[in-house]
Design a protein around this motif. Structure first.
Motif, PDB file in Angstrom:
ATOM      1  N   GLU A   1       1.024  -1.065  -0.031  1.00  0.00           N
ATOM      2  CA  GLU A   1       0.076   0.026  -0.044  1.00  0.00           C
ATOM      3  C   GLU A   1       0.798   1.335  -0.088  1.00  0.00           C
ATOM      4  OE1 GLU A   1      -2.660  -3.058   1.503  1.00  0.00           O
ATOM      5  OE2 GLU A   1      -0.589  -2.562   1.716  1.00  0.00           O
ATOM      6  N   GLY A   2       1.854   1.114   0.304  1.00  0.00           N
ATOM      7  CA  GLY A   2       2.890   2.388   0.614  1.00  0.00           C
ATOM      8  C   GLY A   2       3.574   2.718  -0.637  1.00  0.00           C
ATOM      9  N   ASN A   3       3.643   1.594  -1.640  1.00  0.00           N
ATOM     10  CA  ASN A   3       4.367   1.877  -2.924  1.00  0.00           C
ATOM     11  C   ASN A   3       3.805   2.949  -3.672  1.00  0.00           C
ATOM     12  OD1 ASN A   3       6.308   1.535  -4.877  1.00  0.00           O
ATOM     13  ND2 ASN A   3       5.304  -0.416  -5.518  1.00  0.00           N
ATOM     14  N   ILE A   4       4.362   4.110  -3.594  1.00  0.00           N
ATOM     15  CA  ILE A   4       3.905   5.305  -4.435  1.00  0.00           C
ATOM     16  C   ILE A   4       4.695   5.483  -5.526  1.00  0.00           C
ATOM     17  CG2 ILE A   4       3.211   6.730  -2.573  1.00  0.00           C
ATOM     18  CD1 ILE A   4       5.995   8.347  -2.679  1.00  0.00           C
ATOM     19  N   SER A   5       4.323   6.370  -6.495  1.00  0.00           N
ATOM     20  CA  SER A   5       5.231   6.497  -7.807  1.00  0.00           C
ATOM     21  C   SER A   5       6.013   7.666  -7.516  1.00  0.00           C
ATOM     22  CB  SER A   5       4.256   6.626  -8.805  1.00  0.00           C
ATOM     23  OG  SER A   5       5.077   6.933 -10.061  1.00  0.00           O
ATOM     24  N   SER A   6       7.156   7.649  -6.760  1.00  0.00           N
ATOM     25  CA  SER A   6       8.021   8.831  -6.554  1.00  0.00           C
ATOM     26  C   SER A   6       8.407   9.437  -7.696  1.00  0.00           C
ATOM     27  CB  SER A   6       9.093   8.575  -5.674  1.00  0.00           C
ATOM     28  OG  SER A   6       9.730   7.437  -6.226  1.00  0.00           O
ATOM     29  N   ASP A   7       8.623   8.746  -9.002  1.00  0.00           N
ATOM     30  CA  ASP A   7       9.280   9.173 -10.278  1.00  0.00           C
ATOM     31  C   ASP A   7       7.922  10.120 -10.770  1.00  0.00           C
ATOM     32  OD1 ASP A   7      11.419   8.243 -10.680  1.00  0.00           O
ATOM     33  OD2 ASP A   7      11.066   6.800 -12.227  1.00  0.00           O
TER      34      ASP A   7
ATOM     35  N   ILE B   1      -1.019  10.477  -0.555  1.00  0.00           N
ATOM     36  CA  ILE B   1      -1.646  10.854   0.969  1.00  0.00           C
ATOM     37  C   ILE B   1      -2.179   9.593   1.263  1.00  0.00           C
ATOM     38  CG2 ILE B   1      -3.461  12.091   1.953  1.00  0.00           C
ATOM     39  CD1 ILE B   1      -2.974  14.715  -0.014  1.00  0.00           C
ATOM     40  N   ILE B   2      -3.174   8.962   0.423  1.00  0.00           N
ATOM     41  CA  ILE B   2      -3.481   7.599   1.060  1.00  0.00           C
ATOM     42  C   ILE B   2      -2.482   6.572   1.522  1.00  0.00           C
ATOM     43  CG2 ILE B   2      -5.116   5.480   0.394  1.00  0.00           C
ATOM     44  CD1 ILE B   2      -6.599   7.989  -1.398  1.00  0.00           C
ATOM     45  N   ALA B   3      -1.563   6.624   0.714  1.00  0.00           N
ATOM     46  CA  ALA B   3      -0.403   5.501   0.981  1.00  0.00           C
ATOM     47  C   ALA B   3       0.199   6.066   2.405  1.00  0.00           C
ATOM     48  CB  ALA B   3       0.614   5.789  -0.062  1.00  0.00           C
ATOM     49  N   ARG B   4       0.219   7.197   2.518  1.00  0.00           N
ATOM     50  CA  ARG B   4       0.999   7.534   3.787  1.00  0.00           C
ATOM     51  C   ARG B   4       0.081   7.309   5.072  1.00  0.00           C
ATOM     52  NH1 ARG B   4       1.595  12.607   6.480  1.00  0.00           N
ATOM     53  NH2 ARG B   4       3.423  12.570   7.798  1.00  0.00           N
ATOM     54  N   ARG B   5      -1.292   7.298   4.837  1.00  0.00           N
ATOM     55  CA  ARG B   5      -2.295   7.211   5.940  1.00  0.00           C
ATOM     56  C   ARG B   5      -2.206   5.580   6.339  1.00  0.00           C
ATOM     57  NH1 ARG B   5      -7.235   4.910   5.962  1.00  0.00           N
ATOM     58  NH2 ARG B   5      -8.555   5.297   7.952  1.00  0.00           N
ATOM     59  N   LEU B   6      -2.248   4.792   5.208  1.00  0.00           N
ATOM     60  CA  LEU B   6      -2.220   3.433   5.284  1.00  0.00           C
ATOM     61  C   LEU B   6      -0.812   2.731   5.916  1.00  0.00           C
ATOM     62  CD1 LEU B   6      -3.703   2.435   1.744  1.00  0.00           C
ATOM     63  CD2 LEU B   6      -4.773   2.254   4.283  1.00  0.00           C
ATOM     64  N   MET B   7       0.367   3.701   5.351  1.00  0.00           N
ATOM     65  CA  MET B   7       1.407   3.022   6.128  1.00  0.00           C
ATOM     66  C   MET B   7       1.494   3.513   7.515  1.00  0.00           C
ATOM     67  SD  MET B   7       3.621   1.529   3.989  1.00  0.00           S
ATOM     68  CE  MET B   7       5.565   1.746   4.349  1.00  0.00           C
ATOM     69  N   TYR B   8       0.967   4.490   7.906  1.00  0.00           N
ATOM     70  CA  TYR B   8       1.071   4.755   9.315  1.00  0.00           C
ATOM     71  C   TYR B   8       0.358   3.811  10.097  1.00  0.00           C
ATOM     72  CZ  TYR B   8       3.789   8.940   9.627  1.00  0.00           C
ATOM     73  OH  TYR B   8       5.026   9.714   9.727  1.00  0.00           O
ATOM     74  N   TRP B   9      -0.936   3.348   9.629  1.00  0.00           N
ATOM     75  CA  TRP B   9      -1.785   2.399  10.403  1.00  0.00           C
ATOM     76  C   TRP B   9      -1.096   1.037  10.221  1.00  0.00           C
ATOM     77  CZ3 TRP B   9      -3.863   4.844  14.074  1.00  0.00           C
ATOM     78  CH2 TRP B   9      -4.574   5.820  14.159  1.00  0.00           C
ATOM     79  N   GLN B  10      -0.761   0.761   9.021  1.00  0.00           N
ATOM     80  CA  GLN B  10      -0.038  -0.734   9.040  1.00  0.00           C
ATOM     81  C   GLN B  10       1.182  -0.738   9.427  1.00  0.00           C
ATOM     82  OE1 GLN B  10      -2.162  -1.275   4.875  1.00  0.00           O
ATOM     83  NE2 GLN B  10      -1.239  -3.286   5.395  1.00  0.00           N
TER      84      GLN B  10
END
Length: 407
Positions: free
Chosen positions: A179-185, A212-221
């Motif tokens: 869930e945290g795998n954002i597209s930084s590129d 933003i959603i990835a950040r939220r999920l990474m915080y909880w998980q």
């Protein structure tokens, strides 16, 4: 005098990373920076996610790489960034975490009081600046947010900064939490500057939403995972207990660096150059080897807490949306006190409650979307997704920890 070769590093996430110049190479080679190889990025999260053993060194190098890319993107959009500013921004992001203590945040809450890791990072940067004859002055200005070009400061610290772009992707990779795998590129490619502010072009709006959603999920998980929370709390308590015993003159096994911090009261006021030098020799290995030894200490509180970490036999943790009642907490405390014959002040090492907060997006420091018509809008207003608005509200949860035998 031999000039340093410009090295290439192989990163599991970005592939080949090149070190852009000899100044950056020399900073990376410095013992202060090499220490980051011995400080894990995620503290005791490997007790939850066995792969999470990556280090602050890893993260800092990744950030430097992303900073190079971000500046190249901005330059391609006719944003003038000089070579000196580019190097300074790369140095600032490379050193942004250099002040982290062993196991990251645990040290800040136990044996070093009243001085945050950002302040220690600044002290390291100032010491390096002296050694490198003022070549880090501009990097320090950017790091402190005092440079007149605001967007360069925002690349170091904002709600969509290079630090977050790396740690979300990196932590997602090493924990295996997809869930945290954002597209930084993609996010970097969409960056631009308007009115001296860092903005994201409208085409990148969905990537920002996902970020933003990835950040939220990474915080909880991951970052606020309840097992990670209880492990970190026990680690803080181990160090607090050791510090308490040290203040009474009890002999404790510890490396020279750790001993210094256990047997002296260190605060912002007396954090001298010598303190910094000793801090630069303190890492996860010192703390872990001491904790291993403390499992045999005659103080039952210290040995009990140390054994919990070494054997991963942690306290039980309950997590809920409302505070725990005084009555419930008292009931558990009485049970533990009776069973383990603890004094009132000793009880708080084994029974304690606290809160955690997760706010995925803070409108006080908005992520600005640059619309096709040249307008600037906060992502919370520009997004047609209701959930970005929802994510601006902080979510608070309450937890209570106590020994498993009373579960």
């Amino acid at each position: 005098m031999q000039t340093n070769k410009l090295k290439i590093l192989n990163d599991p996430i970005y592939g080949l990373i090149s070190i852009p110049n000899t100044l950056i190479f020399d900073i990376i080679e410095h013992p202060y920076f090499q220490r980051l190889r011995r400080v894990t990025q995620m503290g005791l999260s490997n007790l939850v996610y066995p792969g999470a053993n990556h280090t602050r060194f890893h993260h800092a190098i990744g950030c430097m790489h992303l900073m190079q890319k971000a500046i190249q993107v901005l330059q391609s959009k006719n944003v003038q960034v000089s070579e000196e500013e580019t190097t300074a921004a790369c140095v600032a992001i490379l050193l942004h975490d250099i002040g982290h203590g062993a196991f990251s945040h645990a040290l800040e809450h136990s044996i070093v009081n009243g001085i945050a890791h950002e302040e220690i990072s600044l002290k390291f940067m100032q010491a390096l600046n002296k050694e490198f004859e003022g070549k880090l002055s501009l990097a320090i200005q950017i790091f402190e947010g005092k440079y007149h070009r605001k967007f360069l400061c925002q690349l170091i610290s904002s709600q969509l900064d290079i630090d977050r772009l790396d740690y979300l992707k990196r932590d997602s990779f090493y924990t295996g939490v997809a869930e945290g795998n954002i597209s930084s590129d993609r996010l970097i490619t969409m960056m631009n500057v308007a009115n001296d502010e860092l903005v994201i072009e409208q085409k990148g709006i969905y990537s920002v939403e996902k970020f933003i959603i990835a950040r939220r999920l990474m915080y909880w998980q991951v970052y606020l995972h309840k097992t990670g929370l209880v492990a970190e709390s026990i680690l803080v308590n181990v160090l607090k207990r050791a510090k308490e015993l040290a203040s009474k003159g009890v002999e404790l096994f510890a490396s020279r660096a750790l001993k210094y911090f256990l047997y002296n009261t260190i605060s912002k006021e007396n954090f001298t150059e010598d303190t910094l030098e000793t801090f630069s020799k303190l890492d996860d290995y010192d703390v872990l080897s001491a904790i291993k030894e403390w499992t045999n200490h005659e103080d039952p509180i210290l040995s009990n807490l140390a054994t919990m970490i070494i054997n991963r036999d942690l306290l039980k943790i309950e997590l809920q949306d409302v505070p725990f009642s005084e009555k419930y907490q008292e009931k558990i405390k009485k049970k533990v006190q009776k069973e383990w014959s603890l004094k009132e002040e000793e009880l708080e090492y084994f029974v304690f409650s606290n809160t955690i907060k997760n706010q995925a997006y803070n409108t006080d420091k908005p992520i600005v979307i640059y619309t096709k018509k040249g307008k600037l809008k906060d992502i919370a207003k520009a997004s047609d997704q209701l959930n970005v608005q929802v994510l601006t509200k902080p979510v608070v949860k309450y937890y209570l920890c106590y020994p498993k035998i009373f579960a």
